[in-house]
Motif scaffolding. Structure first.
Motif: not given
Length: 279
Positions: A238-248
């Protein structure tokens, strides 16, 4: 930091060292240095109870992630996720969450804890609803034009309240029905000051008990009053600003044995019962 949480954390570290830091499943990030910033959009009840005050410093220390907490109603938190304006969500609006999950807007969604909703009101109970099934209690409040304070903010609590009015076959359009537009803690305070009734989660009620004067638990225990919390990631597409590693890592942290052990005892010393239950 809470002494009980410190003991749990130290025990977890000792076990990890003893096992030689064995293999972790692919994608597990908790306990590793990730860094950066993460926006957590969450319901006010997880914030108002003090739970996140205890947990977030531990998560930040483990991962190096700086967490910015935005505490709002679950509806607003989910809207932030849908717009790609948050990295992780912690909410208690299961039906709305399921819609986002089906649409692919959130991923890695898990049930992490629960408590229940209660109806709180003045000890004098002028409407005489004590002990009634919750649908009957709401019908009686409407019939008597009782003073009822709704959050009115599209939160998980507000959604549950509207569900109960629907089950009661009653529209909340009576004169003394008022929307605060505030979080749960503030709504409880207003209800206390004005001798009104409200629907609240038990955790926030117990945490705020010393500040809300004569508000008593009048209705509880109905199956329909279960209050379930889920944690989830916002889809990084949804966004290239999302910190997916931190969210996981945040999801993994909430699912970890150490965090679950802490949650299931959180509040026992202060209020004689936990504010949340784990699965």
């Amino acid at each position: 930091m809470n002494q009980k949480w410190t003991s749990i954390l130290v025990s977890g570290v000792i076990l990890l060292l003893a096992s030689g830091c064995g293999d972790t499943s692919e994608g597990q990030e908790t306990g590793t240095e990730i860094g950066g910033e993460m926006i957590l959009a969450t319901t006010t009840s997880t914030y108002d109870t003090g739970l996140l005050d205890e947990l977030m410093p531990v998560f930040e220390e483990e991962t190096g992630v700086n967490v910015k907490i935005i505490a709002a109603g679950s509806g607003q938190a989910l809207a932030m996720g849908e717009a790609g304006e948050a990295d992780a969500l912690l909410a208690h609006a299961p039906e709305a969450e399921e819609v986002l999950e089906a649409d692919g807007k959130v991923i890695n969604r898990h049930r992490v804890m629960h408590n229940d909703f209660i109806v709180a009101g003045p000890e004098s109970d002028s409407a005489g609803i004590y002990g009634l099934p919750v649908e009957e209690a709401f019908s009686e409040l409407a019939r008597q034009n009782g003073v009822f304070f709704s959050r009115g903010d599209d939160s998980g609590t507000h959604k549950k309240e509207l569900d109960i009015w629907n089950l009661a076959g009653t529209e909340p359009d009576f004169e003394n029905y008022q929307e605060t537009g505030q979080g749960m803690g503030e709504t409880l305070r207003i209800a206390s000051e004005r001798a009104g009734y409200t629907l609240t989660d038990r955790g926030t009620y117990l945490f705020q008990k010393e500040n809300i004067g004569n508000l008593a638990i009048l209705n509880e225990g109905d199956e329909s009053l279960e209050n379930v919390y889920h944690v989830m990631q916002v889809n990084p597409d949804l966004s290239d600003k999302i910190n997916d590693k931190a969210a996981q890592a945040f999801v993994d942290f909430f699912l970890s044995d150490e965090t679950q052990s802490f949650i299931k005892t959180f509040g026992e010393e202060e209020w004689g019962q936990p504010l949340f239950f784990t699965n």
